[in-house]
Design a protein around this motif. Structure first.
Motif, PDB file in Angstrom:
ATOM      1  N   PHE A  93       0.819  -1.209   0.000  1.00  0.00           N
ATOM      2  CA  PHE A  93       0.000   0.000   0.000  1.00  0.00           C
ATOM      3  C   PHE A  93       0.851   1.256   0.000  1.00  0.00           C
ATOM      4  O   PHE A  93       0.496   2.253  -0.632  1.00  0.00           O
ATOM      5  N   ASN A  94       1.973   1.241   0.699  1.00  0.00           N
ATOM      6  CA  ASN A  94       2.815   2.422   0.833  1.00  0.00           C
ATOM      7  C   ASN A  94       3.905   2.467  -0.236  1.00  0.00           C
ATOM      8  O   ASN A  94       5.042   2.863   0.022  1.00  0.00           O
ATOM      9  N   ARG A  95       3.560   2.074  -1.438  1.00  0.00           N
ATOM     10  CA  ARG A  95       4.486   2.136  -2.561  1.00  0.00           C
ATOM     11  C   ARG A  95       3.890   2.997  -3.668  1.00  0.00           C
ATOM     12  O   ARG A  95       2.686   3.005  -3.875  1.00  0.00           O
ATOM     13  N   GLN A  96       4.762   3.706  -4.364  1.00  0.00           N
ATOM     14  CA  GLN A  96       4.321   4.553  -5.454  1.00  0.00           C
ATOM     15  C   GLN A  96       3.650   3.714  -6.536  1.00  0.00           C
ATOM     16  O   GLN A  96       4.135   2.668  -6.929  1.00  0.00           O
ATOM     17  N   CYS A 150      -0.186   2.888  -4.253  1.00  0.00           N
ATOM     18  CA  CYS A 150      -0.903   3.835  -3.398  1.00  0.00           C
ATOM     19  C   CYS A 150      -2.044   4.496  -4.168  1.00  0.00           C
ATOM     20  O   CYS A 150      -3.213   4.448  -3.747  1.00  0.00           O
ATOM     21  N   GLN A 151      -1.739   5.087  -5.295  1.00  0.00           N
ATOM     22  CA  GLN A 151      -2.762   5.781  -6.081  1.00  0.00           C
ATOM     23  C   GLN A 151      -3.829   4.826  -6.608  1.00  0.00           C
ATOM     24  O   GLN A 151      -5.032   5.122  -6.579  1.00  0.00           O
ATOM     25  N   ALA A 208      -3.470  11.604  -4.102  1.00  0.00           N
ATOM     26  CA  ALA A 208      -2.809  10.672  -3.187  1.00  0.00           C
ATOM     27  C   ALA A 208      -1.388  10.423  -3.648  1.00  0.00           C
ATOM     28  O   ALA A 208      -1.071  10.477  -4.835  1.00  0.00           O
ATOM     29  N   GLY A 209      -0.516  10.149  -2.682  1.00  0.00           N
ATOM     30  CA  GLY A 209       0.882   9.887  -3.014  1.00  0.00           C
ATOM     31  C   GLY A 209       1.676   9.487  -1.781  1.00  0.00           C
ATOM     32  O   GLY A 209       1.136   9.375  -0.678  1.00  0.00           O
ATOM     33  N   ILE A 210       2.940   9.269  -1.972  1.00  0.00           N
ATOM     34  CA  ILE A 210       3.829   8.859  -0.886  1.00  0.00           C
ATOM     35  C   ILE A 210       4.377  10.101  -0.190  1.00  0.00           C
ATOM     36  O   ILE A 210       4.956  10.976  -0.839  1.00  0.00           O
ATOM     37  N   SER A 269       7.879   6.240   4.890  1.00  0.00           N
ATOM     38  CA  SER A 269       7.089   6.704   3.760  1.00  0.00           C
ATOM     39  C   SER A 269       5.720   6.038   3.799  1.00  0.00           C
ATOM     40  O   SER A 269       5.620   4.808   3.871  1.00  0.00           O
ATOM     41  N   CYS A 291       1.410   6.153   2.370  1.00  0.00           N
ATOM     42  CA  CYS A 291       0.466   6.609   1.367  1.00  0.00           C
ATOM     43  C   CYS A 291      -0.547   7.522   2.040  1.00  0.00           C
ATOM     44  O   CYS A 291      -1.263   7.098   2.954  1.00  0.00           O
ATOM     45  N   ASP A 292      -0.618   8.768   1.598  1.00  0.00           N
ATOM     46  CA  ASP A 292      -1.494   9.730   2.250  1.00  0.00           C
ATOM     47  C   ASP A 292      -1.852  10.836   1.251  1.00  0.00           C
ATOM     48  O   ASP A 292      -1.361  10.861   0.117  1.00  0.00           O
TER      49      ASP A 292
END
Length: 264
Positions: free
Chosen positions: A109-112, A115-116, A181-183, A191, A193-194
Motif C-alpha cells: 500500500f505504501n508504494r508509489q 498507493c494511487q 494521493a501519493g507517498i 514513507s 500513502c497519504d
C-alpha cells in the motif's frame, strides 16, 4: 522564597481535611500505560476482525456474482444489480486485503503506484456500491408500486444500461484520486500513502461533496423508497385479508343456508 509552582506535587484536600499528595508523573505514566495497552488490544482485534471480514466477504461476494450471472437468475433484471453490487464489494475487499497485508510484513500500500491505484479503486467501489443499492431499491419500488408495468420498465437491457452509466460516472468522477494521493513522509521517517499537502484545500471541498453524494442523498432516497415499499405492502396485505375474509363469510353462508328441497 519558593514559588507555588516549585513547591512539589499538587495537594488535594478531601472532605475530612486530610492532605493527599498526587504525584503527577505517576499519574501520567499510568495513563500512557493504559493507552498503550488499549492500542495493543485494538491492533489485535483489528488484525483478526479484518481477516474474518475479508475472507467471508471475498468468498460470499464471489459466490453471489457466479449465482446471479451463471444460473437462471440472470434472466431477471434485479440479478444484474446484485451481481454488479457483489463485484463492487469484492473490489473494495481486495483493496482492504492489500492494506491488511501490512500487518504481516507485506507493504504494498505504501508504494508509489500501488498507493494511487488502491485509493482510486476503493473510492470507486464504495461509491458504486452505494448507487447500485439505490438503483436496486428503485426497481423494487417499481415492482411494488406498478406491478403491471414492471415487465416493461424493469428489463435486463435497461438494467445493463443503468449499471454502465453508473460505472462510467463513478470511474470518471474519481480520477482526482490518482493525483491527490501519493507517498509522503510519515512518523519516524517512514514513507506512507497519504493525501498530498498541496491538495488539502481541494480535498476539503471534495470530501464535502462526496459526503453529500454518497451518504446524504442516497440515505434519504433509500429511506423514502423503503417507506413507500412498506406502505404498499401493508395496503396490499390489508386488501388481501379483507377479500379473503369476505370470501370465507360468503362460503360459510352458502353452507349454513342450503337451497330448499323441491317437493315431488
Amino acid at each position: 522564597m519558593e514559588s507555588a509552582t516549585d513547591s512539589g506535587p499538587p495537594l488535594v484536600f478531601n472532605s475530612s481535611d486530610n492532605v493527599t499528595v498526587v504525584d503527577s508523573s505517576t499519574s501520567a505514566l499510568n495513563v500512557s500505560t493504559s493507552f498503550a495497552l488499549a492500542l495493543k488490544c485494538l491492533d489485535f482485534f483489528n488484525f483478526y476482525y479484518l481477516a474474518v471480514i475479508i475472507i467471508f466477504g471475498v468468498v460470499g461476494n464471489t459466490l453471489n456474482f457466479l449465482v446471479f450471472t451463471r444460473t437462471h437468475l440472470k434472466l431477471r433484471s434485479s440479478s444484474y444489480y446484485l451481481a454488479a453490487l457483489a463485484l463492487a464489494d469484492l473490489g473494495f475487499l481486495l483493496t482492504l486485503l492489500v492494506v491488511w497485508l501490512n500487518h504481516v510484513g507485506v507493504d504494498l500500500f505504501n508504494r508509489q503506484g500501488f498507493c494511487q491505484a488502491l485509493v482510486y479503486t476503493s473510492s470507486v467501489c464504495s461509491c458504486l456500491s452505494v448507487w447500485l443499492t439505490v438503483a436496486f431499491t428503485i426497481e423494487r419500488l417499481i415492482a411494488v408500486q406498478y406491478p403491471l408495468q414492471r415487465p416493461y420498465m424493469c428489463t435486463v437491457r435497461r438494467a445493463k444500461i443503468i449499471i454502465s452509466v453508473l460505472s462510467f460516472t463513478t470511474l470518471s468522477g474519481h480520477i482526482y484520486s490518482l493525483f491527490t494521493a501519493g507517498i509522503t513522509d510519515g512518523p519516524e521517517g517512514k514513507s506512507i500513502c497519504d493525501l498530498l499537502p498541496a491538495y488539502y484545500r481541494f480535498m476539503h471541498v471534495v470530501n464535502l461533496l462526496d459526503t453529500i453524494l454518497t451518504l446524504v442523498i442516497p440515505f434519504i432516497l433509500i429511506v423514502v423508497m423503503n417507506t413507500l415499499i412498506a406502505k404498499n405492502l401493508i395496503v396490499f396485505s390489508r386488501t388481501f385479508n379483507r377479500k379473503k375474509s369476505r370470501s370465507n363469510n360468503s362460503s360459510a353462508q352458502h353452507i349454513q343456508w342450503p337451497a330448499p328441497k323441491q317437493s315431488c
